[in-house]
Motif scaffolding. Structure first.
Motif, PDB file in Angstrom:
ATOM      1  N   ALA A 127      40.031-122.067   9.107  1.00 28.18           N
ATOM      2  CA  ALA A 127      39.013-123.076   8.786  1.00 28.18           C
ATOM      3  C   ALA A 127      38.175-122.644   7.583  1.00 28.18           C
ATOM      4  N   ARG A 128      37.841-121.349   7.516  1.00 31.18           N
ATOM      5  CA  ARG A 128      37.073-120.844   6.380  1.00 31.18           C
ATOM      6  C   ARG A 128      37.865-120.958   5.082  1.00 31.18           C
ATOM      7  N   LYS A 129      39.149-120.625   5.148  1.00 33.18           N
ATOM      8  CA  LYS A 129      40.004-120.734   3.964  1.00 33.18           C
ATOM      9  C   LYS A 129      40.122-122.196   3.525  1.00 33.18           C
ATOM     10  N   GLN A 130      40.315-123.077   4.494  1.00 29.79           N
ATOM     11  CA  GLN A 130      40.416-124.505   4.183  1.00 29.79           C
ATOM     12  C   GLN A 130      39.115-125.014   3.557  1.00 29.79           C
ATOM     13  N   GLN A 131      37.972-124.581   4.100  1.00 30.62           N
ATOM     14  CA  GLN A 131      36.689-125.015   3.542  1.00 30.62           C
ATOM     15  C   GLN A 131      36.505-124.487   2.126  1.00 30.62           C
ATOM     16  N   ALA A 132      36.943-123.263   1.874  1.00 28.37           N
ATOM     17  CA  ALA A 132      36.851-122.708   0.520  1.00 28.37           C
ATOM     18  C   ALA A 132      37.695-123.527  -0.450  1.00 28.37           C
ATOM     19  N   GLN A 133      38.880-123.955  -0.009  1.00 26.10           N
ATOM     20  CA  GLN A 133      39.738-124.782  -0.861  1.00 26.10           C
ATOM     21  C   GLN A 133      39.097-126.142  -1.106  1.00 26.10           C
ATOM     22  N   ILE A 134      38.511-126.727  -0.077  1.00 23.90           N
ATOM     23  CA  ILE A 134      37.835-128.020  -0.228  1.00 23.90           C
ATOM     24  C   ILE A 134      36.668-127.889  -1.196  1.00 23.90           C
ATOM     25  N   ASP A 135      35.890-126.816  -1.049  1.00 26.52           N
ATOM     26  CA  ASP A 135      34.759-126.587  -1.958  1.00 26.52           C
ATOM     27  C   ASP A 135      35.238-126.416  -3.388  1.00 26.52           C
ATOM     28  N   ARG A 177      36.352-129.816  -4.695  1.00 22.74           N
ATOM     29  CA  ARG A 177      35.167-130.643  -4.942  1.00 22.74           C
ATOM     30  C   ARG A 177      34.488-130.226  -6.251  1.00 22.74           C
TER      31      ARG A 177
END
Length: 81
Positions: free
Chosen positions: A39-47, A50
Motif C-alpha cells: 500500500a505504501r509503494k502504491q501510494q508513492a506511485q500515485i503521489d 499526481r
C-alpha cells in the motif's frame, strides 16, 4: 518493532488464516506488514503520478507521442531514468 492489537472482520480473518495455512506467509503479522508495504509503494506511485500530472499541466504541450510518454513514465516508475 512496534506491537499493535487490531481486529479483523470474520471474512478478512479467514482470508488471513488461509494465506498463512497455505504457507504463503509464516504469520498474520508478516502478511499484514507485506500488505502495508504494498500500500505504501502504491501510494508513492500515485503521489509521483499526481506530481507529474500537475507539473505537466503547468508546462503546456509536448510533441512526444503517447508511446514515448508511456515509455518514459514506466522507466521513471521503475527507477531507470
Amino acid at each position: 518493532m512496534a506491537r499493535q492489537s487490531i481486529s479483523f472482520t470474520k471474512p478478512n480473518d479467514e482470508w488471513l488464516k488461509s494465506q498463512v495455512d497455505s504457507q504463503e506467509y509464516s504469520s498474520k503479522s508478516e502478511l499484514v506488514n507485506d500488505l502495508v508495504r504494498q500500500a505504501r509503494k502504491q501510494q508513492a506511485q500515485i503521489d509521483w503520478i499526481r506530481a507529474k500530472l500537475e507539473k505537466a499541466e503547468k508546462s503546456g504541450f509536448t510533441s512526444d507521442g503517447k508511446d514515448e510518454i508511456l515509455k518514459q513514465s514506466k522507466a521513471l516508475l521503475n527507477g531507470s531514468l
